[in-house]
Motif scaffolding. Structure first.
Motif, PDB file in Angstrom:
ATOM      1  N   LEU A 657      10.044  12.179  -9.925  1.00 35.87           N
ATOM      2  CA  LEU A 657       9.225  11.014 -10.292  1.00 35.87           C
ATOM      3  C   LEU A 657       9.176  10.009  -9.144  1.00 35.87           C
ATOM      4  N   ALA A 658      10.319   9.836  -8.484  1.00 31.69           N
ATOM      5  CA  ALA A 658      10.360   8.899  -7.353  1.00 31.69           C
ATOM      6  C   ALA A 658       9.421   9.365  -6.242  1.00 31.69           C
ATOM      7  N   GLN A 659       9.392  10.674  -6.019  1.00 29.96           N
ATOM      8  CA  GLN A 659       8.477  11.213  -5.002  1.00 29.96           C
ATOM      9  C   GLN A 659       7.030  10.930  -5.373  1.00 29.96           C
ATOM     10  N   LEU A 660       6.713  11.171  -6.649  1.00 29.75           N
ATOM     11  CA  LEU A 660       5.340  10.948  -7.104  1.00 29.75           C
ATOM     12  C   LEU A 660       4.961   9.484  -6.937  1.00 29.75           C
ATOM     13  N   ALA A 661       5.880   8.593  -7.327  1.00 28.60           N
ATOM     14  CA  ALA A 661       5.593   7.156  -7.239  1.00 28.60           C
ATOM     15  C   ALA A 661       5.433   6.731  -5.784  1.00 28.60           C
ATOM     16  N   ALA A 662       6.353   7.240  -4.939  1.00 28.82           N
ATOM     17  CA  ALA A 662       6.279   6.881  -3.520  1.00 28.82           C
ATOM     18  C   ALA A 662       4.943   7.348  -2.937  1.00 28.82           C
ATOM     19  N   HIS A 663       4.539   8.523  -3.330  1.00 28.13           N
ATOM     20  CA  HIS A 663       3.293   9.081  -2.813  1.00 28.13           C
ATOM     21  C   HIS A 663       2.092   8.284  -3.310  1.00 28.13           C
ATOM     22  N   GLU A 664       2.074   7.982  -4.595  1.00 19.68           N
ATOM     23  CA  GLU A 664       0.944   7.251  -5.179  1.00 19.68           C
ATOM     24  C   GLU A 664       0.808   5.868  -4.571  1.00 19.68           C
ATOM     25  N   LEU A 665       1.936   5.193  -4.409  1.00 21.94           N
ATOM     26  CA  LEU A 665       1.901   3.807  -3.932  1.00 21.94           C
ATOM     27  C   LEU A 665       1.928   3.728  -2.409  1.00 21.94           C
ATOM     28  N   SER A 666       2.167   4.890  -1.786  1.00 17.88           N
ATOM     29  CA  SER A 666       2.358   4.967  -0.342  1.00 17.88           C
ATOM     30  C   SER A 666       3.452   4.003   0.118  1.00 17.88           C
ATOM     31  N   ILE A 667       4.604   4.143  -0.529  1.00 17.09           N
ATOM     32  CA  ILE A 667       5.794   3.400  -0.090  1.00 17.09           C
ATOM     33  C   ILE A 667       6.882   4.438   0.167  1.00 17.09           C
ATOM     34  N   PRO A 668       7.939   4.066   0.891  1.00 17.90           N
ATOM     35  CA  PRO A 668       8.983   5.064   1.173  1.00 17.90           C
ATOM     36  C   PRO A 668       9.703   5.507  -0.112  1.00 17.90           C
ATOM     37  N   TYR A 669      10.142   6.759  -0.117  1.00 23.34           N
ATOM     38  CA  TYR A 669      10.933   7.307  -1.238  1.00 23.34           C
ATOM     39  C   TYR A 669      12.157   6.421  -1.518  1.00 23.34           C
ATOM     40  N   GLU A 670      12.739   5.905  -0.422  1.00 23.42           N
ATOM     41  CA  GLU A 670      13.935   5.063  -0.568  1.00 23.42           C
ATOM     42  C   GLU A 670      13.609   3.753  -1.272  1.00 23.42           C
ATOM     43  N   ALA A 671      12.344   3.380  -1.315  1.00 23.09           N
ATOM     44  CA  ALA A 671      11.963   2.110  -1.950  1.00 23.09           C
ATOM     45  C   ALA A 671      11.747   2.276  -3.453  1.00 23.09           C
ATOM     46  N   VAL A 672      12.034   3.467  -3.967  1.00 26.62           N
ATOM     47  CA  VAL A 672      11.878   3.696  -5.407  1.00 26.62           C
ATOM     48  C   VAL A 672      13.253   3.837  -6.032  1.00 26.62           C
ATOM     49  N   ARG A 673      13.536   2.991  -6.972  1.00 28.35           N
ATOM     50  CA  ARG A 673      14.797   3.099  -7.704  1.00 28.35           C
ATOM     51  C   ARG A 673      14.480   3.635  -9.099  1.00 28.35           C
ATOM     52  N   VAL A 674      15.226   4.670  -9.495  1.00 30.68           N
ATOM     53  CA  VAL A 674      15.117   5.152 -10.877  1.00 30.68           C
ATOM     54  C   VAL A 674      16.505   4.974 -11.500  1.00 30.68           C
ATOM     55  N   HIS A 730      -5.453   0.961   0.312  1.00 31.43           N
ATOM     56  CA  HIS A 730      -4.009   0.742   0.429  1.00 31.43           C
ATOM     57  C   HIS A 730      -3.367   1.861   1.223  1.00 31.43           C
ATOM     58  N   GLY A 731      -2.181   1.574   1.768  1.00 33.89           N
ATOM     59  CA  GLY A 731      -1.419   2.559   2.518  1.00 33.89           C
ATOM     60  C   GLY A 731      -0.214   1.887   3.141  1.00 33.89           C
ATOM     61  N   ASN A 732       0.898   2.656   3.268  1.00 35.90           N
ATOM     62  CA  ASN A 732       2.111   2.124   3.890  1.00 35.90           C
ATOM     63  C   ASN A 732       2.572   0.786   3.308  1.00 35.90           C
ATOM     64  N   GLY A 733       2.413   0.618   2.022  1.00 40.06           N
ATOM     65  CA  GLY A 733       2.894  -0.602   1.396  1.00 40.06           C
ATOM     66  C   GLY A 733       2.024  -1.812   1.677  1.00 40.06           C
ATOM     67  N   HIS A 734       0.775  -1.589   2.077  1.00 35.27           N
ATOM     68  CA  HIS A 734      -0.132  -2.698   2.381  1.00 35.27           C
ATOM     69  C   HIS A 734      -1.492  -2.467   1.736  1.00 35.27           C
ATOM     70  N   VAL A 735      -2.256  -3.559   1.622  1.00 37.73           N
ATOM     71  CA  VAL A 735      -3.653  -3.456   1.197  1.00 37.73           C
ATOM     72  C   VAL A 735      -4.549  -4.145   2.226  1.00 37.73           C
ATOM     73  N   TRP A 736      -5.774  -3.685   2.321  1.00 34.67           N
ATOM     74  CA  TRP A 736      -6.735  -4.280   3.258  1.00 34.67           C
ATOM     75  C   TRP A 736      -8.144  -3.966   2.763  1.00 34.67           C
ATOM     76  N   VAL A 737      -9.106  -4.588   3.344  1.00 33.36           N
ATOM     77  CA  VAL A 737     -10.493  -4.304   2.994  1.00 33.36           C
ATOM     78  C   VAL A 737     -10.926  -3.080   3.797  1.00 33.36           C
ATOM     79  N   GLU A 738     -11.500  -2.135   3.096  1.00 32.72           N
ATOM     80  CA  GLU A 738     -11.945  -0.897   3.744  1.00 32.72           C
ATOM     81  C   GLU A 738     -12.695  -1.210   5.020  1.00 32.72           C
ATOM     82  N   GLY A 739     -12.284  -0.559   6.101  1.00 32.41           N
ATOM     83  CA  GLY A 739     -12.951  -0.757   7.371  1.00 32.41           C
ATOM     84  C   GLY A 739     -12.393  -1.935   8.164  1.00 32.41           C
TER      85      GLY A 739
END
Lengths: 940, 275
Positions: A657-674, A730-739
């Motif tokens: 689940l942590a892997q899935l969450a990290a992947h979906e949110l594009s944050i490091p696996y270590e940043a997910v606590r279960v 979004h990506g790498n724990g950030h958001v921005w306007v496309e382009g």
């Protein structure tokens, strides 16, 4: 009589004022507060309590404190470099699942490497053979120890941690905690003021209870409550409420609890149990399903029809011992049998088998004066415990809290509800003091439910081209004394009961039958190992008789796109590829290669080698509407806490689940606590952690919670960045306007509220909410079994090579190749670990495990001395796993469940290999040396 | 109720503690503590003999090996001398329980348990081992096979104890072998075990788990006309029962198998002298 005992523990001197006759395990756990040595059996058979004493690995249950006087005791709590290396290696190499055996295992490895730093693989196996592990199948444990030995004289360097890609093998979230001995299981927990409970079990399989005299027990100082069946009248059960909290009026199996005591200490409770006098009038014993179904048989539950049950799915038969009769009807089976070119009838039998989690069942329950109940329990499903508990006692669910710490293995045995109600009744009777009930290994064997026995009769009609035309099956399940869960095994194994084949005409009668034996429940595979023992042996027996290669015979009959299953489900591409599973194992084992194809030449005096193949399939067995939920909360640094109530009792789901969450949110696996603790007060609803459904349904809920959180984050970002929300990337724990990636906002600046430079703020804490409910499932028609019961099917196949000693009947497994269509591998190491562990657990069912009852219905092997499970010496020489990835639309990234499946058809594949090597068909399990020897002799 | 624990430092103190008849010697404890745990034994007084130095000696002399009562099986398993000279015994010890058990168990403890399934008694018997018995009357020796009288019972009275095991140095040409039949490869009680030794003068054979005691017999080498004689004699003497571990029939068949294998090990010309 206490004396001063001096011990050096992990380099520190301790001077304890204790009884020198007390067991070292108790001294370490109770007096020295060192919780890594775990109780597993108390008789030196399982190794869970192993510690290192003056450099040697010993069972701390087989040493008294006096013998340890002046000695140096080392445990995983020590911080020596070797201990740290072993812990890291266990954690990184997949050697930890439930973790209950892990400290003892590491202690054995530590002692070995102290005396032999470059120990060989053989020496490693010798050193840990006395440490039983029910989860891992030992291979990764051996690998982990070997990795440290190979590094010597350098220190073990773990490979760099893998990044969070889905499919990669990230370090398990729980592994290091378990390897370092800091993971807390139920027996490690105390609640202030708690009492200790013990149980009195029935020595009779069937008897009337004439009287129970508790007066002497009650008079014993320190006894706070004594209960009998007359104290509480509520009935228990998940699907069929047929079980009393304590036996009332009669006992229906040997090992049934008839009385319980709560006392200030365990010793007092134990003494009090001895003082309870129960007077029984032994009654007729119903030994097996055949006796139970005879006309005029004694009824175990004359009041069967009055029990409350899940009426939409279960059909007890009035005036019989049948708790549930599941029918599957497709086509005209009798006509098809009559017209078939070949017709066969074979019978197969499976004994009752124990789950053997290394941690026995345990619960600490507090009944409160205000009507609330607090339950801490070693269970698979906190919400189901709460729901059934509330239902049983008529208490609103809002007044009940159920929390689950780390659980030392379950395999189905801790599903549903167990000893929690009994502990509650004790607490209530003991003036609302908390009561801890932890079962002994003997109680675990005798009292807690097991896997049901099965007697199967299979009639098959086959046409001239080797296509199965008809299958007529009777499954008689030995449910034992109660069928609260077993009825659903009878249901699930019926709708799956023809194997992965297209059967145009099918009739299955699956009857769940009461007998005077320990009762049945869910066990890894949920009836499928038992059913497939018959189905897959039947396939090989028929193939041999009609002169077809068993793989070819299977290929001609496999389900394929356009087939309909026996319940009328139309097979589509999303169902996966059983054909590829078969082809993969066929190729890997070298089927039909070598001198004599699947047989081979005698290798040594009196020994032969042979190969076998078997297939399997299973879908989650669950009500059509089961669901999961996930809540994601953010921290100030942008990391998340993923809350879930499915339990990771060793499978590794939390890491997935942590892997899935990290992947979906594009944050490091270590940043997910279960969090390892689930708690009905704080973690969201999940039905049950069973049926290989949790990574799938919990995974879907995780993805949906992540998407919910992202939507909230992007809404805030859209305001800040002055862009429409759909243009926010979004990506790498950030958001921005496309382009416009140069102007990014970090999640951490949004997730607790976005603050503008002038101090004004918008948003607020982001909470991601996700859920998943099974889609499109229906209940089954009561008369035909037609309907859609399966969330997703997982298909698989095993191929095996065995070496059989013709002189003793002993079997060594040389190689097992397993293939599954898992849809998508989420965590490769865990996936392989599940397969290895399942294969080895399946070997137990295949070769060793069975409950043995005498004429009086008494269980004769209720201990590890005579209930043997595979050790590190019993694993195959080689195991390999092949994963086929045909995505399933209802799975996270296409994933299917694969936790139970590896165990299924392991007995079948060995039975098939025996037949291929010797021409002898064995139809009863387990394939003990004596059974194999006797069957071989009978034929020759 | 267990209420006293003693740990004497010498034989004299041990004999005095044993004199009242209530003491139970605690040696390795791998069996005794299990018996206490399951309620089959309820001693009042445990006498731990691990601190008596003289009992912990493992000494090799020209004509014999002496193994003190508290010498652990794991220590013996690590002795190349034992492997080279008493192969059957070494194999039996190697298969006694799990590693953790061997770290605590002792040879003496294993034989005074008087289990018909003893893993070491067959190897000891075929090696001609003697048990040294110490009591307040003095020291005497008895052949190891004479100790047990029935399952769990020995000729020892509570004031006596086995202080050491004496193994005579094998004569030239002595070879021995051992085979154990178990339910799995992991640690298990023997369904059947057998040890055989061959010397220039006699053939000795011992079969475990096939009667109330380990069945021991000796054949004069002149009467030994081949394996058939050995197997026939074995069948005459064993009396296996059916229990949850094996049926009597299977035990008979396995006894034949184990005796044959143990005998074949003695004939193995590639083996080191003494095996």
């Amino acid at each position: 009589m206490k004396t001063q005992i001096k011990l050096k523990i992990n380099g520190e001197n301790h001077c304890l004022e204790i009884d020198p006759c007390s067991k070292l395990i108790d001294v370490l756990r109770t007096d020295a507060k060192l919780l890594s040595p775990k109780f597993g059996c108390g008789v030196g058979e399982c190794g869970a309590c192993t510690v290192v004493v003056d450099g040697s690995s010993v069972n701390s249950c087989l040493l008294v404190a006096g013998q340890a006087q002046g000695k140096h005791i080392e445990t995983v709590e020590s911080e020596t470099p070797l201990m740290a290396d072993l812990q890291l290696s266990f954690s990184r190499n997949g050697a930890v699942q439930c973790g209950y055996c892990t400290p003892g295992m590491i202690h054995s490895a530590y002692a070995l490497l102290l005396r032999n730093p470059q120990a060989s693989r053989e020496a490693i196996i010798e050193a840990i053979e006395g440490n039983l592990c029910r989860c891992t199948g030992y291979e990764y444990i051996i690998d982990a120890i070997e990795a440290v030995a190979r590094a010597y004289p350098k220190r073990y360097l773990a490979p760099e941690a893998v990044k969070a890609a889905v499919g990669a093998s990230c370090e398990r979230k729980d592994a290091l905690d378990k390897a370092q001995g800091t993971a807390r299981y139920l027996p490690d927990m105390e609640v202030p003021g708690m009492l200790f409970a013990r149980l009195k079990l029935s020595p009779h399989a069937s008897a009337k209870i004439l009287s129970i005299d508790t007066s002497k027990a009650e008079a014993l100082e320190g006894v706070r409550a004594v209960l009998t069946g007359e104290s509480y009248h509520e009935k228990l059960g998940l699907y069929m409420q047929d079980k009393d909290i304590l036996a009332r009026g009669c006992v229906r199996y040997q090992g049934e609890a008839v009385a319980a005591v709560a006392a200030d200490t365990l010793a007092i409770a134990t003494a009090a149990i001895e003082l309870i006098d129960v007077s029984y009038a032994p009654a007729e014993v119903v030994h097996d399903v055949f006796e139970a179904l005879k006309p005029g048989a004694k009824l175990l539950h004359p009041e069967l029809m009055s029990y409350s049950r899940m009426t939409s799915s279960f059909y007890p038969q009035a005036g019989t011992n049948i708790a549930h009769w599941q029918k599957i009807r497709k086509g005209d089976v009798d006509l098809a049998l009559e017209t078939a070119c070949h017709r066969f009838k074979h019978s197969f039998s499976n004994p009752i088998v124990a789950h053997v989690p290394m941690e026995t069942h345990g619960a600490i329950v507090t009944a409160k004066r205000n009507g609330e109940v607090e339950i801490i329990t070693s269970a698979q499903s906190p919400f189901t415990v709460r729901h059934l508990f509330a239902h049983t006692f008529g208490i609103p669910e809002a007044k009940i809290r159920v929390s689950v710490p780390y659980v030392g293995g379950g395999f189905g045995g801790k599903a549903g509800i167990g000893i929690e109600p009994l502990a509650y009744c004790l607490s209530k009777s003991a003036h609302y003091r908390p009561v801890r009930l932890v079962l002994t290994r003997e109680e675990e064997f005798n009292m807690t439910p097991a896997r049901q026995g099965l007697e199967a009769t299979i009639e098959t009609g086959v046409d001239a081209e080797g296509r199965i035309l008809a299958l007529k099956v009777e499954y008689l399940w030995d449910a034992g004394a109660y069928a609260d869960y077993g009825v659903n095994v009878g249901r699930a194994a019926a709708y799956s009961g023809a194997g992965p084949y297209e059967i145009p005409n099918c009739c299955i009668d699956s009857k769940v039958v009461y007998t005077n034996k320990v009762f049945g429940t869910a066990y890894r595979g949920f009836g499928h190992l038992e059913v497939m023992w018959g189905i897959e042996r039947n396939m090989d027996m028929i193939a041999a008789k009609i002169g077809l290669d068993p793989c070819e015979f299977r290929r001609r009959n496999l389900l394929h796109v356009g087939s309909t299953t026996i319940t009328g489900e139309v097979f589509g591409p999303q169902h996966g590829r059983p054909d590829l599973c078969l082809a993969a194992v066929e190729k890997a084992i070298g089927w039909n290669e070598g001198v004599d194809g699947r047989k081979s030449m005698p290798v040594l005096k009196g020994k032969i080698r042979s190969k076998g193949i078997a297939m399997l399939q299973k879908a989650p067995a669950m009500p059509s509407s089961t669901s999961s939920a996930v809540v994601i909360q953010f921290s100030a640094d942008g990391s998340i806490t993923l809350q879930v109530s499915g339990i990771d009792y060793g499978q590794g789901s939390y890491s997935a689940l942590a892997q899935l969450a990290a992947h979906e949110l594009s944050i490091p696996y270590e940043a997910v606590r279960v969090p390892w603790e689930s708690n009905t007060d704080f973690t969201p609803y999940d039905w049950q952690t069973v049926a290989s459904r949790f990574t799938v349904m919990g995974g879907n809920a995780t993805i949906s919670a992540c998407q919910d959180a992202l939507r909230q984050i992007k809404e805030i970002a859209a305001q800040v960045l002055h862009a429409p929300v759909e243009k926010i990337a979004h990506g790498n724990g950030h958001v921005w306007v496309e382009g416009y990636p140069c102007r990014k906002i970090a999640f951490k600046d949004i997730v607790l509220g976005y603050v503008y430079p002038d101090g004004t703020a918008i948003g607020g804490p982001v909470i991601g909410r996700g859920r998943c409910i099974a889609q499109g499932l229906t209940t089954l028609d009561p008369e035909t079994g037609q309907g859609n019961p399966a969330l997703q099917w997982t298909f698989g196949a095993h191929a095996i090579e065995i070496e059989l000693d013709l002189e003793t009947g002993h079997i060594d497994v040389l190689e097992v190749v397993s293939a599954f269509d898992v849809g998508r591998v989420i965590h490769e190491q865990n996936c392989r670990g599940q397969v290895i562990g399942g294969v080895v657990q399946g070997l137990g069912s295949a070769l060793l495990e069975q409950y043995i009852f005498d004429e009086a219905g008494t269980l004769k092997n209720a201990s590890f001395v005579d209930y043997k499970v595979p050790t590190a010496r019993d694993i195959p020489t080689k195991m390999s796993q092949i994963f086929i990835e045909t995505p399933h639309p209802q799975g996270p990234y296409g994933a299917r469940g694969v936790a139970e499946h590896p165990m299924i058809s392991i007995p079948s594949v060995i039975g098939n290999a025996i037949a291929n090597g010797t021409g002898v068909d064995i139809c009863a399990l387990p394939l003990t040396p004596e059974r194999v020897f006797t069957e071989l002799r009978r034929k020759s | 109720m267990l209420e006293r624990y003693s740990s004497p430092k010498d034989i004299a103190s041990l004999l005095s503690l044993l004199s009242d008849g209530t003491g139970q010697i605690l040696n390795g404890g791998t069996d005794l503590l299990v018996q206490i745990e399951i309620g089959r034994k309820k001693p009042m007084h445990l006498i731990d003999i691990s601190n008596i130095e003289v009992l912990s000696r493992f000494e090799i002399f020209a004509d014999r090996v002496e193994i003190g009562a508290t010498v652990r099986v794991s220590e013996l398993c690590n002795s190349p001398y034992i492997w080279d000279h008493y192969h059957a015994l070494a194999l039996g010890m190697q298969d006694l329980g799990s590693h953790q058990i061997r770290e605590r168990a002792t040879l003496t403890g294993n034989i005074v348990n008087a289990s018909p399934a003893s893993d070491t008694l067959p190897g000891l018997y075929v090696s001609g081992a003697l048990a040294e018995i110490t009591s307040s009357e003095g020291v005497s020796t008895v052949a190891v096979e004479k100790l047990a009288t029935a399952p769990g019972r020995t000729v020892l009275i509570p004031s006596m104890f086995v202080s050491k095991i004496i193994l005579p140095t094998p004569k030239l040409g002595f070879r021995s072998g051992f085979e154990k039949v178990k339910r799995l490869n992991g640690h298990d009680i023997a369904m059947v075990s057998a040890a055989v030794s061959v010397s220039h003068t006699s053939l000795r054979c011992a079969i475990g788990s096939c009667g109330p005691k380990v069945v021991c017999f000796e054949l004069d080498i002149d009467d030994f006309q081949g394996l058939d004689v050995l197997v026939a004699k074995m069948h005459d003497l064993i009396s296996p029962i059916s229990d949850i571990r094996a049926s009597a029939d299977y035990r008979r068949a396995m006894a034949e198998y184990a005796v044959t294998r143990a005998y074949e090990q003695c004939l193995d010309t590639h083996a080191e002298e003494g095996r």
